[in-house]
Design a protein around this motif. Structure first.
Motif, mmCIF file in Angstrom:
data_model
loop_
_atom_site.group_PDB
_atom_site.id
_atom_site.type_symbol
_atom_site.label_atom_id
_atom_site.label_comp_id
_atom_site.label_asym_id
_atom_site.label_seq_id
_atom_site.Cartn_x
_atom_site.Cartn_y
_atom_site.Cartn_z
ATOM 1 N N ILE A 19 0.824 -1.215 0.000
ATOM 2 C CA ILE A 19 0.000 0.000 0.000
ATOM 3 C C ILE A 19 0.855 1.262 0.000
ATOM 4 C CG2 ILE A 19 -1.645 1.344 1.356
ATOM 5 C CD1 ILE A 19 -2.977 -1.289 2.135
ATOM 6 N N ALA A 20 1.843 1.341 0.896
ATOM 7 C CA ALA A 20 2.689 2.539 0.938
ATOM 8 C C ALA A 20 3.436 2.761 -0.376
ATOM 9 C CB ALA A 20 3.660 2.460 2.110
ATOM 10 N N PRO A 21 4.061 1.738 -0.963
ATOM 11 C CA PRO A 21 4.725 1.979 -2.254
ATOM 12 C C PRO A 21 3.772 2.488 -3.323
ATOM 13 C CG PRO A 21 5.489 -0.089 -1.302
ATOM 14 C CD PRO A 21 4.360 0.380 -0.446
ATOM 15 N N LYS A 22 2.532 1.989 -3.327
ATOM 16 C CA LYS A 22 1.571 2.462 -4.325
ATOM 17 C C LYS A 22 1.211 3.926 -4.071
ATOM 18 C CE LYS A 22 -1.245 2.177 -7.774
ATOM 19 N NZ LYS A 22 -0.698 2.050 -9.153
ATOM 20 N N ILE A 23 1.005 4.289 -2.807
ATOM 21 C CA ILE A 23 0.703 5.688 -2.473
ATOM 22 C C ILE A 23 1.854 6.596 -2.893
ATOM 23 C CG2 ILE A 23 0.341 7.297 -0.561
ATOM 24 C CD1 ILE A 23 -1.187 5.031 0.853
ATOM 25 N N VAL A 24 3.083 6.175 -2.642
ATOM 26 C CA VAL A 24 4.252 6.971 -3.043
ATOM 27 C C VAL A 24 4.261 7.197 -4.540
ATOM 28 C CG1 VAL A 24 6.781 6.958 -3.195
ATOM 29 C CG2 VAL A 24 5.657 6.285 -1.051
ATOM 30 N N ARG A 25 3.983 6.132 -5.302
ATOM 31 C CA ARG A 25 3.975 6.267 -6.768
ATOM 32 C C ARG A 25 2.877 7.227 -7.222
ATOM 33 N NH1 ARG A 25 4.851 0.651 -6.378
ATOM 34 N NH2 ARG A 25 2.693 0.173 -6.975
ATOM 35 N N LEU A 26 1.704 7.150 -6.592
ATOM 36 C CA LEU A 26 0.614 8.050 -6.987
ATOM 37 C C LEU A 26 0.963 9.502 -6.728
ATOM 38 C CD1 LEU A 26 -2.447 5.985 -5.715
ATOM 39 C CD2 LEU A 26 -1.866 6.459 -8.109
ATOM 40 N N PHE A 27 1.548 9.799 -5.574
ATOM 41 C CA PHE A 27 1.937 11.170 -5.278
ATOM 42 C C PHE A 27 3.148 11.612 -6.089
ATOM 43 C CE2 PHE A 27 -0.739 10.752 -1.496
ATOM 44 C CZ PHE A 27 -1.339 12.000 -1.454
ATOM 45 N N SER A 28 3.850 10.641 -6.681
ATOM 46 C CA SER A 28 5.029 10.979 -7.481
ATOM 47 C C SER A 28 4.719 11.051 -8.978
ATOM 48 C CB SER A 28 6.131 9.939 -7.242
ATOM 49 O OG SER A 28 6.505 9.920 -5.881
ATOM 50 N N GLY A 29 3.431 10.895 -9.328
ATOM 51 C CA GLY A 29 3.047 11.086 -10.724
ATOM 52 C C GLY A 29 2.537 9.865 -11.445
ATOM 53 N N ASP A 30 2.630 8.671 -10.836
ATOM 54 C CA ASP A 30 2.109 7.458 -11.481
ATOM 55 C C ASP A 30 0.583 7.535 -11.465
ATOM 56 O OD1 ASP A 30 1.575 4.988 -12.461
ATOM 57 O OD2 ASP A 30 2.190 3.887 -10.672
ATOM 58 N N ARG A 31 -0.067 7.247 -12.557
ATOM 59 C CA ARG A 31 -1.522 7.301 -12.642
ATOM 60 C C ARG A 31 -2.138 5.958 -13.009
ATOM 61 N NH1 ARG A 31 -0.290 10.570 -10.029
ATOM 62 N NH2 ARG A 31 -0.177 12.818 -10.329
ATOM 63 N N SER A 32 -1.387 4.886 -12.910
ATOM 64 C CA SER A 32 -1.894 3.585 -13.357
ATOM 65 C C SER A 32 -2.212 2.689 -12.178
ATOM 66 C CB SER A 32 -0.883 2.907 -14.261
ATOM 67 O OG SER A 32 0.358 2.703 -13.575
#
Length: 395
Positions: free
Chosen positions: A382-395
């Protein structure tokens, strides 16, 4: 699958009577043992296998009675609950222990420490024996937790109760952090649900709702967010009574190194800060001019909870619209599902914890089954996914 099947409700009298949840009660107060023992015995899906006034006697009786769940008082004269807890778990590795304590700061500290040492949950007791006899809320919470945790164990999940590395090495450090739960995944047929596509809007706020098993899961997620915690505000509603939420906020600050405290009515919501809904009040968000601010509400319980997750999610969706990112972690019931729908309708995204790593897959399960989640993930993802979302990942 219905929401009722996710919340720990009895599956039917025939099943309940054939395989009841075996409960051991440990409390030095004869009034509590008698009353709570009757509550348990009156439930068709539960059976009281033993009621002890002595924690020492209870530890010695674990192997013989083989309970599924122990309700363990914290304050007892011969051996207190925190001393008995590891001895009980050593006697039966898959034992589910629920701590019972009154709402004092000392007991809140001990209860949260017990979670880091292997207890599955806690239940706050009224301050007097007379209060126990007149509190329908205490009865409902206790019975619901026995049912939800007992059924979780029966379908195949086992709590691996070993303390996190370092927890036993230092009592001081154990009181300042909450270890992530170690849970062995089970392999029964997965529930059928569909995830939705992530909305491309960049998130600006993280909203987290949790209940049973939540303190451990919260710490695991927050510790994994790293520098994201410096850039965004985090708002947390954990089902907890007063005093417990104070301790939770203090532990969160120590675990993350970020400012974390119980939210105050009217305070501005700032990036880099963590806001915890105070026990006994709902935390909402309002906008004053261009600034989002905290609003605390003293209205009635919602979903039997106060604070509840739904009002936080609903109000945040109105303030941040598509920039709201919600996360629903382990917990009984379905609180957060309606609010997750509000976030999605406003264009935001929601992540739910998966069943295998949830102590109880009630709240996140309700979100997943309603089709509100863009991802249903194990706790450690969950945390890695949240980090990616806040870092610009939209998938």
């Amino acid at each position: 699958m219905s929401i009722a099947s996710l919340t720990g409700s009895p599956a039917g009298a025939a099943v309940a009577q054939a395989d009841p949840i075996k409960v051991m009660l440990v409390d030095d107060a004869v009034v509590v043992r008698g009353l709570v023992g009757r509550w348990i015995s009156d439930e068709p899906d539960m059976t009281l296998v033993a009621a002890h006034r002595s924690a020492r006697d209870a530890v010695a009786d674990i192997t013989r009675q083989n309970p599924d769940i122990v309700i363990l008082d914290i304050e007892m004269p011969d051996m207190d609950g925190i001393t008995a807890l590891p001895l009980m778990i050593a006697a039966k590795r898959d034992l589910v222990v629920v701590m019972a304590s009154t709402l004092t700061r000392r007991n809140a500290e001990i209860s949260l420490k017990c979670l880091s040492l292997g207890a599955a949950d806690y239940v706050p007791k009224p301050e007097s024996n007379a209060g126990v006899t007149t509190s329908p809320a205490f009865k409902r919470e206790l019975i619901d937790k026995i049912r939800a945790l007992g059924r979780k164990r029966r379908i195949g999940t086992r709590f691996a109760h070993a303390p996190a590395a370092g927890a036993a090495a230092s009592a001081a450090s154990a009181t300042t952090r909450i270890a992530a739960p170690s849970i062995v995944p089970h392999h029964h047929a997965p529930h059928a649900f569909k995830t939705r596509a992530f909305n491309p809007t960049a998130p600006k706020v993280l909203l987290i709702g949790s209940s049973t098993g939540g303190p451990q899961a919260l710490t695991a997620v927050l510790r994994g967010l790293g520098s994201i915690l410096e850039r965004v505000p985090v708002l947390i509603t954990q089902h907890m009574p007063p005093t417990f939420t104070t301790i939770l906020a203090e532990h969160t600050a120590k675990a993350t190194g970020r400012p974390a405290a119980e939210a105050k009515d009217g305070e501005p919501i700032l990036a880099g800060h963590i806001y915890v809904a105070p026990g006994g009040r709902h935390m909402l968000v309002k906008r004053t001019g261009t600034t989002p601010v905290i609003h605390l509400d003293d209205g009635p319980p919602i979903n039997f909870c106060k604070p509840a997750v739904d009002p936080l999610f609903k109000s945040a969706a109105q303030v941040w619209a598509g920039a709201a990112l919600g996360c629903v972690l382990t917990g009984m019931g379905a609180d957060g599902s309606h609010g997750a729908g509000d976030i999605v309708t406003a264009g935001g995204n929601v992540i739910a914890q998966d069943e295998a790593t949830s102590v109880v897959w009630g709240m996140p399960g309700a979100v997943a089954m309603a089709g509100h989640a863009a991802a249903v993930l194990p706790l450690d993802q969950i945390a890695p996914k949240i980090v990616r979302l806040f870092s610009g990942d939209r998938s």
